[in-house]
Design an enzyme around this catalytic site. Structure first.
Site, short mmCIF file in Angstrom:
data_model
loop_
_atom_site.label_atom_id
_atom_site.label_comp_id
_atom_site.label_asym_id
_atom_site.label_seq_id
_atom_site.Cartn_x
_atom_site.Cartn_y
_atom_site.Cartn_z
N ASP A 97 -56.71 25.79 48.48
CA ASP A 97 -56.42 24.39 48.11
C ASP A 97 -54.96 24.12 48.45
OD1 ASP A 97 -55.78 22.04 46.77
OD2 ASP A 97 -57.07 22.48 45.04
N HIS A 98 -54.76 23.28 49.45
CA HIS A 98 -53.39 23.08 49.95
C HIS A 98 -52.52 22.31 48.96
CE1 HIS A 98 -50.32 23.54 52.76
NE2 HIS A 98 -50.80 22.92 53.82
#
Ligand code: CAO
Length: 432
Positions: free
Chosen positions: A404-405
């Site tokens: 999850d950036h």
């Protein structure tokens, strides 16, 4: 004008008994008009609203959602004014048909319910055959007023029933979509899926999706569209690990334990997560804080004939390779036999999806929210690797880490996979 608190009973609902309450549309203190829907009941075939027999104020609600009630059951106490105390003809319970269809014929009164007869005389309860989307008549009316297509609203009520709240949330979500200048939706609009008659092109067969596929599909879709995914690919040299694994397999064969690379990967992932705590975390609901977990429960995707299941191996850091291998085999068998209880699929911190027993060189696993990363594992193969001025044959394991950036930077992800590859290359790291 004199006021009087009067009981409201379920009017005659024909042969139905012990019918569950699926929605209560009023709260204590609400002023309701005669005929306004008070609550919704659901039989196995239909839903029906119980209307207020007179105008007044709700003083007490005697039932809650999921309670089962029958003709004559006390449902509420309402204060009426003398003027409103006379029952309107419309306050009789009445049956109605599917939302698309007009009212069904009125049922005759049975006159067998003394409590109900105090409130209402002959009965005609509205039965709403709800077609594709299940919703009470009042929720349907509400959706119609707002121009909402009910088939697009996900129901949170019993058996997926769409409640008024669901309709409201749907509208709120639609209104909160990003808007560009001038209130126009930004970017390209998402086109609706075309409806295609495939039979026009050749023979077809329609196969319903399994329950598991429907549930996991909705979750996968949400995770894919709401989490900014990046996938970092790497390779681990597992030549030494494989020699050790084969030796262990010989030792444990007598106990019936088969050790696959997955047990080592599980342990290596946790060893790596201990070095990179942000990978053992979830965003809180505000999206402003990370919740860091001090336990290491790892979900493992299991392919079953009905679809994907993700049972969780608990406290991996406290377990040895043989124990993990045993649990993995038991868990896989239980999942395929549909014997995994829901609780064994909860509480995961990170997921591993291994397609290594099947094939492939890399893939993009979808993050299992609220986790922030997932490791995809593909099939290990012998490769010529350039080491110390020469090509040497090494067993290389492909790794694909989706993260999850919002939580993890690309540099951290590359450090994570690099460290993970080092641990797998030399499993003595487990002891550090
Ligand atoms: N590279 C090479 N060989 C591998 C390997 C890898 N990465 N991983 C496993 N293998 C080998 C095993 O050693 C075993 O070999 P032998 O039969 O010769 O001993 C064989 O492949 C089969 O292993 P397995 O799949 O039965 O066991 P596992 O522990 O690797 O995996 C489980 C267990 C439950 C994860 C697996 O059966 C499974 O369901 N995988 C699919 C998961 C999935 O669908 N993921 C996709 C999710 S996204 O849709």
């Amino acid at each position: 004008m004199s006021k009087e608190i009067r009981p409201i009973h379920v009017p005659d609902i024909g042969d139905y008994k012990n019918v569950p309450v699926i929605e209560i549309m009023v709260q204590v203190g609400d002023t309701v008009a005669a005929e306004q829907s008070l609550l919704t009941l659901e039989t196995d075939k239909a839903t029906m609203d119980v209307p207020a027999p007179f105008a007044g104020v709700v003083k007490e609600i005697k039932v809650k959602v999921s309670d089962v009630i029958s003709t004559g059951s006390l449902i509420m106490m309402m204060e009426s004014s003398a003027a409103a105390a006379t029952l309107t003809p419309a306050s009789q319970p009445h049956q109605s048909a599917a939302p698309a269809a007009p009212q069904t014929p009125t049922q005759p009164a049975t006159g067998t319910a003394p409590a109900a007869s105090k409130v209402a005389a002959p009965v005609s309860l509205g039965e709403h055959f709800t077609g594709k989307s299940h919703a009470s008549p009042s929720s349907r009316k509400f959706a119609r007023e707002l121009g909402v297509d009910l088939s697009r609203v996900k129901g949170s009520g019993i058996k997926g029933r769409v409640t008024k709240n669901d309709v409201q949330n749907f509208v709120k979500a639609a209104l909160s979509q990003p808007q560009g200048a001038g209130g126009m939706p930004s970017g390209m609009p998402v086109l609706a899926m075309p409806v295609i008659n495939f039979a026009k092109f050749g023979e077809i067969e329609t196969k319903p999706l399994s329950r598991i596929k429907k549930i996991s599909g909705a979750n996968l879709h949400r995770n894919w569209v709401t989490i900014p995914h990046i996938t970092q690919h790497d390779e681990a040299d597992i030549t030494e690990m494989e020699i050790f694994r084969k030796k262990l397999n010989e030792e444990y064969a007598a106990q019936g334990i088969k050790i696959t690379p997955l047990a080592f990967i599980l342990k290596a992932v946790v060893t790596t997560m201990q070095q990179f705590p942000d990978f053992n975390a979830s965003l809180d609901v505000s999206g402003e804080n990370l919740i860091l977990k001090k336990y290491f429960h790892i979900g493992v995707a299991v392919d079953t004939p009905d679809g994907l299941m993700v049972p969780v191996v608990r406290d991996v850091e406290q377990k040895g390779i043989a124990q993990l291998a045993k649990e993995l085999a038991e868990m896989g068998a239980k999942a395929r036999d549909k014997k995994i209880p829901a609780v064994d699929m909860q509480g995961g911190c990170f997921t591993i999806s291994s397609l290594g027993g099947i094939g492939g060189t890399a893939f993009t696993p979808i993050i299992n929210a609220p986790e922030v990363a997932i490791l995809g594992v593909s099939k290990a193969s012998m490769k010529a690797v350039y080491i110390d001025s020469a090509f040497v044959p090494r067993m290389m394991l492909p790794l694909s880490l989706s993260y999850d950036h919002r939580v993890i930077d690309g540099a951290s992800a590359a450090r994570f996979t690099t460290y993970l590859a080092q641990v797998l290359a030399d499993v003595r790291h487990f002891a550090l």
